[in-house]
Write an enzyme that holds these catalytic residues in place. Structure first.
Site, PDB file in Angstrom:
ATOM      1  N   ASP A  22     -16.438  14.004  54.578  1.00  0.00           N
ATOM      2  CA  ASP A  22     -17.382  14.399  53.537  1.00  0.00           C
ATOM      3  C   ASP A  22     -17.353  13.405  52.383  1.00  0.00           C
ATOM      4  O   ASP A  22     -16.428  13.413  51.576  1.00  0.00           O
ATOM      5  CB  ASP A  22     -17.034  15.804  53.030  1.00  0.00           C
ATOM      6  N   LYS A  77     -18.563  11.764  46.027  1.00  0.00           N
ATOM      7  CA  LYS A  77     -17.283  12.085  45.428  1.00  0.00           C
ATOM      8  C   LYS A  77     -16.639  10.827  44.837  1.00  0.00           C
ATOM      9  O   LYS A  77     -16.849   9.728  45.347  1.00  0.00           O
ATOM     10  CB  LYS A  77     -16.328  12.643  46.492  1.00  0.00           C
ATOM     11  N   ASP A 106     -23.017  17.784  47.869  1.00  0.00           N
ATOM     12  CA  ASP A 106     -21.598  17.961  48.173  1.00  0.00           C
ATOM     13  C   ASP A 106     -21.268  19.422  48.475  1.00  0.00           C
ATOM     14  O   ASP A 106     -20.127  19.750  48.757  1.00  0.00           O
ATOM     15  CB  ASP A 106     -20.745  17.453  47.007  1.00  0.00           C
ATOM     16  N   ARG A 108     -21.518  25.008  53.296  1.00  0.00           N
ATOM     17  CA  ARG A 108     -22.203  26.308  53.347  1.00  0.00           C
ATOM     18  C   ARG A 108     -23.549  26.200  54.046  1.00  0.00           C
ATOM     19  O   ARG A 108     -24.047  27.182  54.582  1.00  0.00           O
ATOM     20  CB  ARG A 108     -22.347  26.870  51.935  1.00  0.00           C
TER      21      ARG A 108
END
Length: 481
Positions: free
Chosen positions: A246, A253, A323, A327
């Site tokens: 990710d 990030k 990010d 979900r």
């Protein structure tokens, strides 16, 4: 760029035996001593051994150990302290420090399940992720009592190894297709049915959120499914977040936040490990497993902040943050799972940093749309030393994930209770009549503890397996309507 990937993620070391390798081999007994019986125990020893125990400053405190030597200087016994009962981690401090010799459990006063815990702990203590290192170190061998449940011992340890192995693999060795193939391997080991839906097939199968999240990567997204058991039995469905790496997408990030993002498929590993334990125990359920496998990357065709995506359920999602991708991939799977009307639906995910800000690194968070079930899981997890803490699906926070231009937004608008708002987002895709459990966990051990090596960590697997076992093991098959 790839790494060497010939890796058996289900393998266990051959360190449990039912008898000495050779009749003439020297075998060292391991005794468990109750803390409350320490004085009575030492009084039975000769002064020679009493002096050793005293010199070692050992008092049979829980999970501590000491060794004694014979007059010729050879180790002749190991003693492990037990406060109440032998848990999975009771023996681990000893097992990790004992030299590679043969040992035998001497514990006739303890229950079989306690001795099984000791065997599981012995295996967990020997876990090392050294696939990319030269390592010829040998491990101590344990001779186990007869008539123990070796299936329980091996499946519990193998589930932990599965989680740790998959999380510890570097991201260049575990992309979406490789993770999906691990589901296939698991299915083949238990004669289960499986299917992989890959790349644009996801759009054809109406799984648009999974596709959108994974579309930014050259390593194409896919969904791995498994089905096992008798469809006339109660239906249990497991879903695991499988984000193999990710970056955060366009909401990228910082480097420190990206350093451990190989663990973002930890939920998938937990779901697979729970499935392994269920199938090993041959529980009378019909098991379904969904693992959405993606990589959240940045590219000219990656999804963007402010995009509006249509989910499998037909509901629209405004992207407040790329990010918050986990979900999204779970949402399509939860919708798909509810279409089959499962008796119990459970998802595992390394979903939010807010989870460990809420409860720290040692436990995960559990949510459920059945309040009693959430509390029952917390209680069970504490009994099993596999802690999950129940938090509420606080409805008042639902307003923070509403969107003025779509049905819902995937990011809470400044609400610090990010784990709760993420759970509320997922609940949006769960049918009200479905009993649902969501586990938000970190899946990582920062620093080593006995039986828990630094790196990938299983959280909630034993608890959820035990919950399912207690809930369904003795129930007769009832035909699904």
């Amino acid at each position: 760029m790839t790494a060497h990937t010939e890796f058996d993620f289900l393998a266990l070391p051959d360190i449990l035996q039912t008898a000495p390798l050779n009749k003439t081999d020297r075998v060292i007994p391991i005794h468990f001593i109750k803390t409350a019986q320490f004085e009575k125990f030492t009084q039975k020893l000769s002064p020679f051994y009493q002096n050793q125990i005293k010199a070692n400053k050992w008092s049979a405190e829980d999970s501590t150990f000491t060794k004694t030597v014979s007059e010729d200087g050879e180790c002749d016994a190991v003693y492990v302290g037990v406060e109440k009962s032998i848990g999975i981690f009771t023996i681990c401090a000893a097992a990790e420090k004992l030299p590679p010799q043969q040992y035998v459990l001497e514990a006739s006063t303890f229950k079989p399940e306690e001795l099984e815990n000791a065997c599981i702990g012995w295996l967990l203590s020997s876990y090392k992720f050294d696939h990319f290192k030269k390592n010829n170190k040998s491990a101590p061998t344990l001779i186990i009592p007869k008539k123990l449940d070796t299936t329980r011992i091996e499946s519990t340890a193998r589930a932990a190894y599965l989680v740790r192995n998959l999380i510890n693999l570097p991201p260049n060795a575990l992309g979406p297709k490789t993770l999906a193939n691990c589901v296939v391997t698991l299915a083949e080991n238990f004669d289960a049915m499986y299917r992989i839906t890959e790349d644009k097939e996801l759009l054809e199968e109406n799984l648009p959120l999974i596709y959108a999240v994974g579309d930014g990567s050259d390593r194409r997204p896919c969904l791995a499914e498994l089905a096992w058991g008798n469809p006339n039995h109660p239906h249990v469905t497991l879903v695991g977040k499988g984000v193999c790496f990710d970056t955060g997408g366009y909401d990228i990030k910082p480097s420190a936040g990206m350093l451990l993002m190989k663990k973002d498929m930890g939920g998938a590993a937990m779901a697979m490990a729970t499935a392994l334990m269920i199938m090993s125990a041959k529980l009378p359920i019909y098991l379904r497993l969904f693992v959405p496998c993606v990589e959240n990357s940045v590219s000219g065709h990656a999804y963007r902040p402010s995009d509006i995506l249509t989910s499998r359920s037909g509901q629209t999602v405004e992207i407040g943050n790329t990010d918050a991708e986990g979900r999204l991939v779970l949402a399509d799977c939860l919708t798909m799972a509810c279409e089959e009307s499962p008796d119990l639906l459970i998802d595992f995910a390394t979903l939010t940093g807010a989870a460990h800000y809420a409860v720290g690194y040692d436990m995960g968070i559990v949510y459920s749309n059945n309040e009693k079930l959430g509390h029952d899981i917390q209680k069970l997890s504490l009994q099993l030393d596999d802690p999950l803490w129940n938090l509420p699906l606080w409805r008042n926070y639902k307003k923070d994930i509403l969107s003025p231009i779509a049905d819902i937004n995937n990011a809470g608008s400044g609400n610090p209770a990010g784990s709760i708002t993420a759970a509320l987002f997922l609940e949006h895709f769960v049918s009200p009549e479905t009993t649902w459990v969501h586990i938000d966990e970190r899946a990582w051990q920062n620093s080593p503890q006995p039986g828990r090596s630094q790196g990938g960590r299983e959280m909630g697997v034993r608890t959820i397996f035990t919950l399912i076992e207690q809930r369904y093991a003795k129930k007769k098959a009832t035909k699904k309507k």
